[in-house]
Structure formats: structure tokens, C-alpha cells
Design a protein around this motif. Sequence first.
Motif, PDB file in Angstrom:
ATOM      1  N   THR A 170       4.817  23.016 -30.382  1.00 34.87           N
ATOM      2  CA  THR A 170       5.703  21.927 -30.781  1.00 34.87           C
ATOM      3  C   THR A 170       7.148  22.318 -30.486  1.00 34.87           C
ATOM      4  O   THR A 170       7.531  23.496 -30.643  1.00 34.87           O
ATOM      5  N   GLN A 171       7.951  21.362 -30.067  1.00 33.55           N
ATOM      6  CA  GLN A 171       9.325  21.670 -29.674  1.00 33.55           C
ATOM      7  C   GLN A 171      10.162  22.144 -30.854  1.00 33.55           C
ATOM      8  O   GLN A 171      11.139  22.869 -30.681  1.00 33.55           O
ATOM      9  N   ARG A 172       9.785  21.786 -32.080  1.00 33.13           N
ATOM     10  CA  ARG A 172      10.573  22.155 -33.262  1.00 33.13           C
ATOM     11  C   ARG A 172      10.596  23.657 -33.523  1.00 33.13           C
ATOM     12  O   ARG A 172      11.513  24.177 -34.138  1.00 33.13           O
ATOM     13  N   HIS A 173       9.570  24.383 -33.061  1.00 33.80           N
ATOM     14  CA  HIS A 173       9.486  25.822 -33.297  1.00 33.80           C
ATOM     15  C   HIS A 173      10.033  26.653 -32.131  1.00 33.80           C
ATOM     16  O   HIS A 173       9.912  27.872 -32.122  1.00 33.80           O
ATOM     17  N   ALA A 174      10.625  25.978 -31.156  1.00 36.94           N
ATOM     18  CA  ALA A 174      11.160  26.686 -29.996  1.00 36.94           C
ATOM     19  C   ALA A 174      12.621  27.033 -30.224  1.00 36.94           C
ATOM     20  O   ALA A 174      13.329  26.410 -31.028  1.00 36.94           O
ATOM     21  N   GLY A 175      13.082  28.035 -29.504  1.00 36.83           N
ATOM     22  CA  GLY A 175      14.490  28.411 -29.510  1.00 36.83           C
ATOM     23  C   GLY A 175      14.959  28.621 -28.094  1.00 36.83           C
ATOM     24  O   GLY A 175      14.239  29.200 -27.269  1.00 36.83           O
ATOM     25  N   LEU A 176      16.154  28.144 -27.796  1.00 35.84           N
ATOM     26  CA  LEU A 176      16.681  28.236 -26.437  1.00 35.84           C
ATOM     27  C   LEU A 176      17.964  29.054 -26.399  1.00 35.84           C
ATOM     28  O   LEU A 176      18.789  28.985 -27.325  1.00 35.84           O
ATOM     29  N   VAL A 177      18.137  29.795 -25.311  1.00 30.36           N
ATOM     30  CA  VAL A 177      19.424  30.430 -25.009  1.00 30.36           C
ATOM     31  C   VAL A 177      19.716  30.206 -23.537  1.00 30.36           C
ATOM     32  O   VAL A 177      18.799  30.096 -22.712  1.00 30.36           O
ATOM     33  N   ASN A 178      21.002  30.114 -23.198  1.00 29.37           N
ATOM     34  CA  ASN A 178      21.402  29.934 -21.805  1.00 29.37           C
ATOM     35  C   ASN A 178      21.026  31.152 -20.966  1.00 29.37           C
ATOM     36  O   ASN A 178      21.140  32.290 -21.431  1.00 29.37           O
ATOM     37  N   VAL A 179      20.588  30.914 -19.749  1.00 26.82           N
ATOM     38  CA  VAL A 179      20.400  31.991 -18.784  1.00 26.82           C
ATOM     39  C   VAL A 179      21.717  32.156 -18.041  1.00 26.82           C
ATOM     40  O   VAL A 179      22.207  31.191 -17.433  1.00 26.82           O
ATOM     41  N   PRO A 180      22.347  33.311 -18.089  1.00 22.52           N
ATOM     42  CA  PRO A 180      23.659  33.500 -17.453  1.00 22.52           C
ATOM     43  C   PRO A 180      23.644  33.164 -15.964  1.00 22.52           C
ATOM     44  O   PRO A 180      22.665  33.451 -15.256  1.00 22.52           O
ATOM     45  N   HIS A 181      24.721  32.517 -15.506  1.00 23.34           N
ATOM     46  CA  HIS A 181      24.935  32.202 -14.084  1.00 23.34           C
ATOM     47  C   HIS A 181      23.868  31.248 -13.514  1.00 23.34           C
ATOM     48  O   HIS A 181      23.688  31.188 -12.297  1.00 23.34           O
ATOM     49  N   ALA A 182      23.175  30.517 -14.381  1.00 19.40           N
ATOM     50  CA  ALA A 182      22.159  29.553 -13.926  1.00 19.40           C
ATOM     51  C   ALA A 182      22.398  28.238 -14.662  1.00 19.40           C
ATOM     52  O   ALA A 182      22.152  28.151 -15.866  1.00 19.40           O
ATOM     53  N   ARG A 183      22.905  27.234 -13.959  1.00 18.20           N
ATOM     54  CA  ARG A 183      23.269  25.968 -14.589  1.00 18.20           C
ATOM     55  C   ARG A 183      22.043  25.249 -15.139  1.00 18.20           C
ATOM     56  O   ARG A 183      21.064  25.020 -14.426  1.00 18.20           O
ATOM     57  N   ASN A 184      22.104  24.909 -16.437  1.00 15.55           N
ATOM     58  CA  ASN A 184      21.056  24.137 -17.119  1.00 15.55           C
ATOM     59  C   ASN A 184      19.682  24.815 -17.068  1.00 15.55           C
ATOM     60  O   ASN A 184      18.655  24.146 -17.061  1.00 15.55           O
ATOM     61  N   LEU A 185      19.679  26.129 -17.013  1.00 13.68           N
ATOM     62  CA  LEU A 185      18.433  26.889 -17.111  1.00 13.68           C
ATOM     63  C   LEU A 185      18.474  27.684 -18.423  1.00 13.68           C
ATOM     64  O   LEU A 185      19.484  28.332 -18.728  1.00 13.68           O
ATOM     65  N   PHE A 186      17.377  27.636 -19.179  1.00 18.31           N
ATOM     66  CA  PHE A 186      17.338  28.236 -20.498  1.00 18.31           C
ATOM     67  C   PHE A 186      16.093  29.113 -20.649  1.00 18.31           C
ATOM     68  O   PHE A 186      15.020  28.764 -20.138  1.00 18.31           O
ATOM     69  N   ALA A 187      16.256  30.233 -21.360  1.00 17.58           N
ATOM     70  CA  ALA A 187      15.097  31.033 -21.770  1.00 17.58           C
ATOM     71  C   ALA A 187      14.545  30.410 -23.053  1.00 17.58           C
ATOM     72  O   ALA A 187      15.293  30.094 -23.974  1.00 17.58           O
ATOM     73  N   LEU A 188      13.225  30.193 -23.082  1.00 15.97           N
ATOM     74  CA  LEU A 188      12.585  29.551 -24.230  1.00 15.97           C
ATOM     75  C   LEU A 188      11.800  30.595 -25.026  1.00 15.97           C
ATOM     76  O   LEU A 188      10.940  31.297 -24.472  1.00 15.97           O
TER      77      LEU A 188
END
Length: 356
Positions: A170-188
Motif C-alpha cells: 500500500t502506498q501509505r506505508h512507503a517512504g520516498l527520498v530524492n535520488v541525487p542528480h536525477a530529476r523526479n527519480l526517488f528511492a522507495l
Amino acid sequence: MLTLNDLHRQNLILLEAVSGSRAYGLATPESDTDIKGVFYLPRSLYYGLGYIPQISNETNDIVYYELGRFVELLLQSNPNTLELLASPTDCVRHRSPLMDAFKPAWFVSQACRQSFAGYALGQIKKARGLNKKIVNPMPSEKKTVLDFCHIVQGAGTVALQTWLDANGLTQRHAGLVNVPHARNLFALFYDADGSRGYHGIMQKNSANNLALSSIPAGEKPLAYLSFNQDGYSSYCREYASYQTWQAERNETRYRNTAAHGQGYDAKNMMHTFRLLETARDIAQYGEIRVRRDNRDELLAIKNGAFGYDALLARAEALMAEIEALFDQNPCGLPEQPDRMQAETALVSVRGQLYGV
């Protein structure tokens, strides 16, 4: 405040004519009677602080221009005022001899290329947009940012919701952080029991951006997520435009559009061709011809007798013909209206009206 009734009661009208479809020779039993005219202000309003450039009814079916504003619009090659000045004799309800001071030839120029043909081209673009709305209606429920998210898998991606469903997440239990130097890419990252306090991918359905979370050191990402933010922004603009169109559309014309099944506003398209043909007359003959001589053809367009693509191709061919005629300039049209003559006439007429 000066009203339409005041114009008649105080004899302030200099010109009044039937306009619109009845002037064009395109009226049907269902057509309204549109009126346009020119008025002058009482001395106290003209010399005081109460200048009024235009008076109209709520639907703009009846519009009167103050004399100075009328001349100003003529000098801007405004189609409505040019057609009013060139009204067919049988459409004129009242015309003061003072209006003879303004010669139609002063206002017919190369500038009409843009005001008539350019405006018509804008209407063709508008018809394309309307066609898109009719043929591809948007669901009333607005998409969320989740619909524009994908999970990177190998050399490709999979839709976020598809990936969540396939893995029982479920999306509610996810956490995102920005991936450096990558536009609109996130580590989940994922927290199955919710103990880490991740903020999820989206905190509420109306969110315009993804939520970010604080991730403990040493955690390993479960996946990488790509967010098509440009696509989401474009969708939001289209959705807002569609909702506005639905709320403000003319229901009678919309039902007529749906009835003929061609996917365009047929009345608007008819007037587009009328404007293009008027532009061609200006370039070819050097005059405004308000009354159209191809009534049956134009009404057939209004009735949806032609396919959308065929009409667009025809309009583009007519536009090319108009451009060529204006370039050739067989009537020797000046680049701009004759401002000096128009202003001299305006000063003279005002002097007669106000006794100065």
C-alpha cells in the motif's frame, strides 16, 4: 448610469442596425435579433468624469459603442465595428447624417488580414480544442499524482499501482527520498507495520507533489520510482479547462453538436468560414461585404453536413488563398487605416454635437 433605455429616450443614438445572422443573410426561424449601434454621451458625462465607452445588455445581443470608442475600434480594424459601419441598407434602423463623416474606405487596410483572417484561424484552433473535448471526454474523477508514477524495472517501468497490487503493498506505508542528480527519480522504502512513520507516496488525493520521508541510516530501498511531473501538470491544465468548458458551455449548441455527430461546434465553424470569406473580399475587392451570397453553403456547415477534417482542410486552403491575395494586394490597400482623416472627422462631429 446611462442605460439602453436612456439612449433611446434622450435621442443619443447616431447609428443603429440589425447585426449578426440577419445582417449576414444567414438567419433561420430560431435566430435571435442582434442589434449594434453608435451613441454619443450627454455633455455632462462627456466633459465630466462619467465617460462610458460601451453599453450593452446582459447577453451582448445588443451593443452600442460611444462615438469615440467606435472610431478607436475602427482604427484597430475590429470586425464588429467595420461590419456595423458597412451595414446593409435594409438592416439600418437609424442613421444620423453625422455618420456620413466617417468613410468606410478609411478603415479598410492590410491590417484586416490579421483582424479577420487571423481571428478566424484562432477559431479553427478553438474548434480543434472543442473537437478534442467532445471526442475524448474526460472522466469527472480527477487523477492523482499516483497515476503519473512508475516503478523502474530493468530497462523499463511498470505503473506504480500495478506494482503495488502485484506485491500486496500500500502506498501509505512507503517512504520516498530524492535520488541525487536525477530529476523526479526517488528511492522507495517500505515499512510494513508502519512503525517508522513514513509519510507515504501521497498524503492526500488533492496533493500536487509526492511526499518525502526521513529514512533511517542503513535502510535499503525496495525500488526506484519515477514521477512524470510534467505530464501531471499538463493533465491538470487540461482537466481544469475541460471542467470550465463543461460548466460554461452553451447547452443548446452542445446538443446540436452532439446531434450532428461531427465533433465540432458547427455554428462557430460557419462563422469561421464567413470571416475568412469576408477577409478574401477585403483583399480582392477592397471593401467589407457583410451580406453573404452563399447562404445555403454556410448553413450546410452550420447543420454539420461536412466532416471535421474535410472542413479544416478547406479552411486551410482558403487561408492560403487569402494570404496570397493580401500579398498581391490587387486593390492597393494601405498598410493601416487612415487615422488622420478619422480623427479629423471625429473632432468635427463632436464639435457639431457639443457646439464647440
